[in-house]
Design an enzyme around this catalytic site. Structure first.
Site: not given
Ligand code: FAD
Length: 536
Positions: A108, A171, A286
């Protein structure tokens, strides 16, 4: 002699990062599809159990939610156990041919942070298939142990079975525990409880050397704080122990409309500073900008009925100079406190300066409230508007400069904004963030979280240009902002981003991931920090 040896090794310790920084100035990483695996690496990694090089699998992890950056890995690991991941990291760290590794939660990210150009992506969600319980609630000590691959929505469902829930959220809940803890995890509860990274007791981490380390504030604390907000640079989180509170049952969810920015931020700041021991306030705060397009579409608009929208829309037009602002607050309650909630909300609203007649209220379950963005997601998916480019821009701005953002960004650069997606703005208390964590924030006691969460359906280039213009404006005006979910392409920019934390960040990298194996998509460390083989 011992002293000499110590001094020499300290010198190497200090000089190596400096040398590395110099080298890195010369080579900036532009994450693009051009990074491909060498045939020998391909051969090398396929020796490992569970690695897939199938083109469909590769394609599925070659971009992210942002859909702005594309880069293919050489292979994808679907781990069935934590040991599978440890073996992979060791294979890269100890082997003759180093390759990069990105843990991927749900991808994400917006700008390729979870990609591994030419390396290996670890699909963390595969750990779910193991059949072992990966979310365990301890109700007596009020914590939950959750695998790094777990979705926050699943953590919520599991904890609610015990009448408990984490205190701080994002969120959107279809994000992984490891993914948000690598960033910060910020939402409307952060003013009260801090971001998600302020609500963690303990972590299990696989370092870039393939070591499995349990860490907390009291043991292996430097790794613990480095990993929190550490952008995946020091280790892969395989378990997090997260603080819980008694879950409220219901939520009185309020939106208040303002046409005066000063009144809007004055109320927001008053609400986040309230002494809730003396008077009950909101537990979630917010805010957003309401622009013409935003009210018609997007994942936050379902709150208002057609009639409400018409009424708010009527505020626009020629009479209204600039945007309309929406303060959003929630008061949590349960069966015992239900009889008081009406009165408490009313008392609170009496202190606020929103436009008379422009308060809108919903009463929903706690689960419905926390999962609100998912309802919006389903609607957008149905219209084919979810899997589109998202050139989002998130940044934190010190309170003293928020009026400049209103004038220069909201009222000028974004004046004619009619793209889809919310523009969020809400204040956060700095004292809820632990300085020892890697996450970086502005220096003032109150700062604003700003999120331009726009979809680039037909106007991606235009929005990207506008994002650059906004950052340029902040730089020119000397606004000491910090990007959230940052993505930079030069080491100089990263040094500037981390500021006084940079040296410690490099030292931690040297210690826990010296071959710069982990999370290459962040683009911070683009080559190994050590030039010798670890076993030599
Ligand atoms: P990924 O995108 O898959 O990874 C993010 C990063 O973390 C990469 O560098 C990856 O290598 C690393 N990573 C992943 N898993 C691990 C692990 N287990 N250990 C170590 N490193 C790891 N963020 C907020 O703070 N507040 C919000 O309200 C918010 N709302 C969002 C709403 C939407 C619709 C979306 C799409 C995103 C939102 N986000 C928000 C952003 C979100 O926090 C980031 O996208 C975050 O990267 C988490 O997504 P993911 O779990 O898919 O991680």
């Amino acid at each position: 002699m011992a002293l000499l040896k110590l001094t020499f090794s300290s010198l190497i310790f200090i000089l190596t990062p400096l040398l590395f920084i110099l080298l890195d100035h010369l080579q900036t990483l532009h994450c693009s599809s051009s990074a491909s695996a060498s045939p020998s690496l391909h051969h090398h990694i396929t020796k490992l159990k569970g690695i897939s090089t199938n083109s469909t699998t590769i394609a599925s992890v070659s971009t992210d939610f942002g859909r702005v950056i594309k880069a293919s890995p050489a292979g994808v690991l679907h781990p069935l156990s934590v040991t599978d991941i440890t073996n992979l990291v060791r294979f890269s760290y100890e082997g003759p041919q180093r390759f990069t590794i990105a843990a991927r939660g749900c991808g994400h990210s917006i700008r390729g942070q979870a990609l591994a150009p030419g390396g290996v992506v670890v699909e963390m969600r595969s750990l779910m298939r193991v059949g072992v319980e990966r979310i365990r609630v301890c109700s007596t000590e009020m914590y939950v142990d959750a695998g790094g691959e777990q979705l926050w929505i699943d953590v919520l469902h599991e904890t609610l079975k015990h009448g408990l829930a984490p205190r701080s959220w994002t969120d959107y809940l279809y994000l992984t525990v490891g993914g948000t803890l690598s960033n910060a995890g910020v939402s409307g509860q952060a003013f009260l409880h801090g971001p998600q990274i302020s609500n963690v007791h303990e972590l299990d981490v696989i370092t870039g050397k393939g070591e499995v380390v349990t860490c907390s504030e009291n043991y292996n604390s430097e790794l613990f704080f480095a990993v929190l907000g550490g952008l995946g640079q020091f280790g892969i989180i395989t378990r997090a122990r997260i603080a819980l509170e008694t879950a409220p049952e219901r939520v009185r969810w309020v939106r208040l409309i303002y046409n005066d920015f000063s009144a809007f931020i004055r109320d927001q700041e008053m609400l986040i500073l309230m002494d809730q021991e003396k008077k009950k306030g909101f537990q979630y705060i917010e805010g957003s900008l309401i622009m013409e397009q935003g009210i018609k579409s997007g994942w936050r608009s379902s709150f208002f009925s057609g009639g409400d929208m018409k009424k708010i829309g009527g505020l626009g037009g020629e009479k209204q100079q600039g945007p309309i602002y929406c303060l959003e607050g929630s008061m949590y309650y349960n069966n015992v406190t239900a009889s008081k909630v009406d009165q408490e909300v009313e008392l609170l609203l009496q202190d606020l300066s929103f436009l008379p007649g422009f308060s809108f209220t919903h009463d929903v379950s706690y689960l419905h409230f926390l999962d609100r963005v998912h309802h919006g997601e389903l609607k957008l998916r149905a219209k084919g508007l979810w899997d589109v480019p998202h050139p989002w821009l998130n940044f934190f701005v010190p309170k003293s400069r928020i009026q400049d953002i209103n004038l220069g960004v909201f009222n000028a650069i974004l004046k004619n904004n009619n793209s889809m997606g919310p523009i969020l703005i809400y204040p956060v208390n700095k004292n809820k963030w632990d300085e020892r964590m890697s996450a970086v924030i502005p220096e003032e006691e109150i700062f604003y979280s700003i999120g331009l969460l726009r979809s680039g359906l037909h106007d991606l280039e235009y929005l990207e240009k506008q994002n650059k213009e906004i950052l340029h404006f902040c730089d020119q005006q000397g606004i000491r902002f910090k990007q959230y979910l940052p993505r930079y392409s030069t080491q100089a920019e990263w040094m500037n981003h981390f500021g006084s934390k940079w040296d410690a960040f490099v030292q931690m990298k040297m210690k826990y991931d010296p071959r710069a194996i982990l999370s290459p998509g962040q683009g911070i460390f683009t080559s190994s920090l050590v030039d010798h083989h670890p076993n030599e």
